[in-house]
Design an enzyme around this catalytic site. Structure first.
Site, mmCIF file in Angstrom:
data_model
loop_
_atom_site.group_PDB
_atom_site.id
_atom_site.type_symbol
_atom_site.label_atom_id
_atom_site.label_comp_id
_atom_site.label_asym_id
_atom_site.label_seq_id
_atom_site.Cartn_x
_atom_site.Cartn_y
_atom_site.Cartn_z
ATOM 1 N N ASN A 11 0.864 -1.165 -0.074
ATOM 2 C CA ASN A 11 -0.013 -0.048 0.215
ATOM 3 C C ASN A 11 0.957 1.255 0.020
ATOM 4 O OD1 ASN A 11 -1.833 2.075 0.437
ATOM 5 N ND2 ASN A 11 -2.330 1.443 2.639
ATOM 6 N N TRP A 12 1.095 1.794 -1.028
ATOM 7 C CA TRP A 12 1.760 3.199 -1.103
ATOM 8 C C TRP A 12 1.394 4.328 -0.583
ATOM 9 C CZ3 TRP A 12 5.295 3.268 -6.092
ATOM 10 C CH2 TRP A 12 6.510 2.096 -6.298
ATOM 11 N N LYS A 13 -0.172 4.449 -0.311
ATOM 12 C CA LYS A 13 -0.614 5.449 0.229
ATOM 13 C C LYS A 13 -0.579 6.642 -0.856
ATOM 14 C CE LYS A 13 0.144 3.743 4.823
ATOM 15 N NZ LYS A 13 -0.420 3.896 6.095
ATOM 16 N N HIS A 100 -10.072 0.961 4.494
ATOM 17 C CA HIS A 100 -8.566 1.323 5.252
ATOM 18 C C HIS A 100 -8.991 2.320 6.212
ATOM 19 C CE1 HIS A 100 -4.683 2.801 6.217
ATOM 20 N NE2 HIS A 100 -4.279 1.550 5.361
ATOM 21 N N GLU A 102 -7.471 4.917 7.348
ATOM 22 C CA GLU A 102 -7.412 6.180 7.197
ATOM 23 C C GLU A 102 -8.532 6.926 6.549
ATOM 24 O OE1 GLU A 102 -3.484 5.740 5.127
ATOM 25 O OE2 GLU A 102 -2.674 5.415 6.869
ATOM 26 N N GLU A 169 -6.022 -4.805 9.973
ATOM 27 C CA GLU A 169 -5.000 -3.979 10.276
ATOM 28 C C GLU A 169 -5.490 -3.247 11.717
ATOM 29 O OE1 GLU A 169 -2.926 -2.726 6.791
ATOM 30 O OE2 GLU A 169 -4.511 -1.328 6.879
ATOM 31 N N GLY A 175 1.691 2.451 11.129
ATOM 32 C CA GLY A 175 2.759 3.287 11.101
ATOM 33 C C GLY A 175 3.114 3.577 12.276
ATOM 34 N N SER A 206 2.781 -1.992 10.346
ATOM 35 C CA SER A 206 4.109 -1.686 10.781
ATOM 36 C C SER A 206 4.883 -2.997 10.309
ATOM 37 C CB SER A 206 4.104 -1.542 12.354
ATOM 38 O OG SER A 206 3.673 -0.149 12.359
ATOM 39 N N GLY A 227 2.544 -1.225 4.516
ATOM 40 C CA GLY A 227 2.577 0.354 3.968
ATOM 41 C C GLY A 227 4.161 0.902 3.898
HETATM 42 C C1 PEP Z 1 -1.343 0.531 5.938
HETATM 43 O O1 PEP Z 1 -1.347 1.479 5.936
HETATM 44 O O2 PEP Z 1 -2.374 -0.302 5.428
HETATM 45 C C2 PEP Z 1 -0.074 -0.108 6.539
HETATM 46 C C3 PEP Z 1 -0.107 -1.317 6.954
HETATM 47 O O3 PEP Z 1 0.642 0.818 7.017
HETATM 48 P P1 PEP Z 1 2.266 0.403 7.787
HETATM 49 O O4 PEP Z 1 2.821 -0.827 6.997
HETATM 50 O O5 PEP Z 1 2.990 1.647 7.468
HETATM 51 O O6 PEP Z 1 1.702 0.421 9.105
#
Ligand code: PEP
Length: 245
Positions: A11-13, A100, A102, A169, A175, A206, A227
Site C-alpha cells: 500500500n503506497w498510500k 482502510h 485512514e 489492521e 505506522g 508496521s 504500507g
Molecule cells: C497500511 O496503511 O495499510 C499499513 C499497513 O501501513 P504500515 O505498514 O506503514 O503500518
C-alpha cells in the site's frame, strides 16, 4: 519456513512518483530468481496516477495492481475528483483496498464502505477489505464487537465473497512500529476466519524486515498488507525472503 500461499500487498498510500516506480524493477528481478515464487501473490496498490504505468510494467510478471479506494458509483457521473471501480479496471487495476482506517477516520461509514465493496465486486475487482480496532476500542476490550460489526455491515449482501480478501489492521499498529502480541494476533485472526470462513485473512500494521520473523510464525495469517516498508524495494524484498526462509 512456510509452504503456504502468501499475499504481499504493497500500500503506497499518497507516496510514489515516476522515480519510485523504478524501484519495482528490483522486485520484478528478484521474483524471477525466487524459487518459491509459485506460492506468492504480490499486489502493488500505488496512487491512481501510477496504476496504468505499473500495470504495463507488470505485464508478463505475476505481480498485479490494485487501487487504494474507489467511489461507490458504478456509472459515470458529474463527481469532481472521484474515480469509480470501472475506471480503475480500465487502467489495469485488478484489486481495490476498501475500508482502510485512514479513510474510515476521515468519515467513511460502514454503510458507504458496503456500497463501495458492492460496486467494486460488481465490475469484477477483487476487494482488499480492511478492518481493525482503534487503541481506545482495544483498551475497552471491544475488539471483537468492532470487527464483527465492520464485517457484518461492510460485507452485508455482498455477492461473490470469494473475491474478498480481509486485511486485519489494528489502527494502533499502522505506522507506529508497534505490532500485536503473537498470541493475541493468532486469536484475532481465528476469530475473523470463523466469521468469514473461506476468505484469506492478512495482517497489516508496521510489518517490516525485523518483525516479519515473528509474524511469519503465526500459522493462520495468509499474508501481509504493507504500507511504509513496501515503498523501498529492498525492505519489501527482505520481508518476502524472510517469510519463506
Ligand atoms: C497500511 O496503511 O495499510 C499499513 C499497513 O501501513 P504500515 O505498514 O506503514 O503500518
Amino acid at each position: 519456513m512456510t509452504n503456504k500461499y502468501m499475499y504481499f500487498i504493497a500500500n503506497w498510500k499518497m507516496f510514489g512518483n515516476l522515480g519510485t516506480l523504478n524501484s519495482v524493477k528490483k522486485v520484478i528481478k528478484f521474483l524471477k530468481t525466487f524459487k518459491k515464487s509459485k506460492k506468492i501473490k504480490i499486489i502493488y496498490c500505488p496512487p491512481n496516477t501510477l496504476i496504468n504505468l505499473m500495470s504495463e510494467k507488470f505485464l508478463k510478471t505475476r505481480i498485479e495492481v490494485g487501487a487504494q479506494n474507489c467511489h461507490e458509483s458504478m456509472s459515470y457521473a458529474p463527481l469532481t475528483g472521484s474515480v469509480n471501480p470501472s475506471m480503475l479496471r480500465s487502467v489495469g487495476a485488478k484489486y481495490v483496498i476498501i475500508g482502510h482506517s485512514e479513510n474510515r477516520q476521515s468519515g467513511e461509514t460502514d454503510k458507504l464502505i458496503n456500497l463501495k465493496v458492492k460496486a467494486a465486486i460488481k465490475v469484477g475487482l477483487k476487494v482488499i477489505f480492511c478492518i481493525g480496532e482503534t487503541l481506545s476500542q482495544k483498551r475497552k476490550k471491544i475488539t471483537k464487537q468492532i470487527l464483527s460489526r465492520q464485517i457484518k455491515l461492510g460485507l452485508n449482501k455482498v455477492q461473490r465473497t470469494k473475491n474478498i480478501i480481509i486485511a486485519y489492521e489494528p489502527v494502533w499498529s499502522i505506522g507506529t512500529g508497534v505490532i500485536p502480541k503473537s498470541s493475541e494476533l493468532l486469536k484475532t485472526i481465528d476469530f475473523i476466519k470463523d466469521k468469514v470462513r473461506n476468505n484469506k485473512v492478512l495482517y497489516g500494521g508496521s510489518v517490516n524486515p525485523k518483525n516479519i520473523r515473528e509474524l511469519k510464525l503465526i500459522r493462520n495469517i495468509d499474508g501481509f498488507l504493507i504500507g511504509g516498508a513496501s515503498q523501498e524495494a529492498k525492505k519489501f524484498i527482505d520481508i518476502i525472503k524472510k517469510t519463506y526462509n
